[in-house]
Scaffold this motif. Structure first.
Motif, mmCIF file in Angstrom:
data_model
loop_
_atom_site.group_PDB
_atom_site.id
_atom_site.type_symbol
_atom_site.label_atom_id
_atom_site.label_comp_id
_atom_site.label_asym_id
_atom_site.label_seq_id
_atom_site.Cartn_x
_atom_site.Cartn_y
_atom_site.Cartn_z
ATOM 1 N N ALA A 294 -4.175 -13.207 4.987
ATOM 2 C CA ALA A 294 -2.906 -13.704 4.297
ATOM 3 C C ALA A 294 -2.098 -12.466 3.916
ATOM 4 C CB ALA A 294 -3.689 -14.202 3.071
ATOM 5 N N LEU A 295 -2.218 -11.173 4.194
ATOM 6 C CA LEU A 295 -1.454 -10.261 3.994
ATOM 7 C C LEU A 295 -0.067 -10.380 4.837
ATOM 8 C CD1 LEU A 295 -0.738 -7.921 2.075
ATOM 9 C CD2 LEU A 295 -2.156 -6.594 3.280
ATOM 10 N N PHE B 234 2.795 -7.989 -4.971
ATOM 11 C CA PHE B 234 2.628 -8.749 -3.799
ATOM 12 C C PHE B 234 1.212 -8.532 -3.127
ATOM 13 C CE2 PHE B 234 2.604 -9.038 0.718
ATOM 14 C CZ PHE B 234 3.021 -10.284 1.058
ATOM 15 N N VAL B 235 1.056 -7.032 -2.845
ATOM 16 C CA VAL B 235 -0.224 -6.742 -2.441
ATOM 17 C C VAL B 235 -1.461 -6.995 -3.137
ATOM 18 C CG1 VAL B 235 -1.438 -4.537 -1.595
ATOM 19 C CG2 VAL B 235 0.846 -4.864 -0.904
ATOM 20 N N LYS C 27 -8.519 -12.331 2.984
ATOM 21 C CA LYS C 27 -7.467 -11.891 2.230
ATOM 22 C C LYS C 27 -6.528 -11.035 3.132
ATOM 23 C CE LYS C 27 -8.992 -13.057 -2.041
ATOM 24 N NZ LYS C 27 -8.312 -13.606 -2.916
ATOM 25 N N PRO D 265 6.586 -12.242 3.162
ATOM 26 C CA PRO D 265 6.977 -13.723 3.136
ATOM 27 C C PRO D 265 8.368 -13.826 3.798
ATOM 28 C CG PRO D 265 7.707 -12.141 1.245
ATOM 29 C CD PRO D 265 6.747 -11.260 2.127
ATOM 30 N N ARG E 224 -1.875 -9.621 -5.317
ATOM 31 C CA ARG E 224 -2.115 -10.938 -5.317
ATOM 32 C C ARG E 224 -2.810 -11.337 -3.903
ATOM 33 N NH1 ARG E 224 3.052 -12.615 -5.745
ATOM 34 N NH2 ARG E 224 3.077 -13.156 -3.601
ATOM 35 N N LYS E 225 -2.125 -10.996 -3.033
ATOM 36 C CA LYS E 225 -2.737 -11.336 -1.480
ATOM 37 C C LYS E 225 -4.040 -10.666 -1.478
ATOM 38 C CE LYS E 225 0.695 -13.563 -0.123
ATOM 39 N NZ LYS E 225 0.696 -14.949 0.305
ATOM 40 N N THR E 226 -4.213 -9.432 -1.609
ATOM 41 C CA THR E 226 -5.652 -8.662 -1.106
ATOM 42 C C THR E 226 -6.867 -8.736 -2.343
ATOM 43 O OG1 THR E 226 -5.072 -6.644 -2.133
ATOM 44 C CG2 THR E 226 -4.499 -7.214 0.168
#
Length: 183
Positions: free
Chosen positions: A122-123, A157-158, A119, A126, A160-162
């Motif tokens: 992936a941070l 965003f954070v 995770k 975009p 969703r990504k983490t």
């Protein structure tokens, strides 16, 4: 028996940002005092609290705060806590202080847990995003030249990504809360 007190910063997510999230800070201070905390202080109207707890167990502090809020307002509000030492370390670790003089462009996103390695990897911002971020433990340091209101690097965003719960504070608030938690 006298118990040692531990001082914490408690960060409530999405408090007083509009709609049904409003809480009077005077009432919040009373709810937390009634929940067994002492020397309860709030900073501005956005869910920033400094308090003394009769435990150093972070999970217990979070549970007591959430229970008090739920009992009073019927809301399940995410709460993240940091100790005085953690706040000092956060202030010392900001990697963007040397590249940005305008402190309104600096923010810290607090996470409820360290993200798993996949995770964390992936941070990445975009395409087209001018803001940059650095993950260090349970904090994400943000440098957003266009301002936080315009960045895509916000809590949605954070999270969703983490896969974590997060809340963001501007650098001025981080500095003030660190000062307040120092006592």
């Amino acid at each position: 028996m006298i118990c040692a007190m531990t001082r914490f910063v408690a960060l409530l997510r999405a408090v007083n940002i509009g709609g049904g999230s409003s809480m009077a800070m005077v009432e919040l201070r009373q709810v937390l005092a009634d929940s067994g905390f002492s020397d309860v202080q709030t900073y501005i109207q956005s869910g920033n609290v400094v308090l003394d707890a009769d435990t150093d167990d972070e999970a217990e502090v979070v549970a007591r705060i959430r229970r008090g809020i739920s009992d009073k307002w019927g809301k399940d509000v995410p709460v993240l806590v940091r100790s005085h030492d953690e706040m000092k370390a956060i202030v010392a670790a900001n990697p963007y202080l040397d590249v940005e003089d305008d402190l309104t462009k600096l923010h810290v996103t607090f996470l409820d847990a360290v993200p798993a390695a996949d995770k964390a990897a992936a941070l990445v911002p975009p395409p087209g995003e001018t803001g940059v971020l650095t993950l260090l433990g349970r904090e994400i340091f943000l440098h957003v030249p266009g301002g936080y209101g315009r960045t895509k690097l916000q809590n949605v965003f954070v999270e969703r990504k983490t896969g974590t719960v997060s809340t963001t504070r501007n650098w001025k608030s981080v500095l003030k809360l660190t000062e307040l938690v120092a006592g």
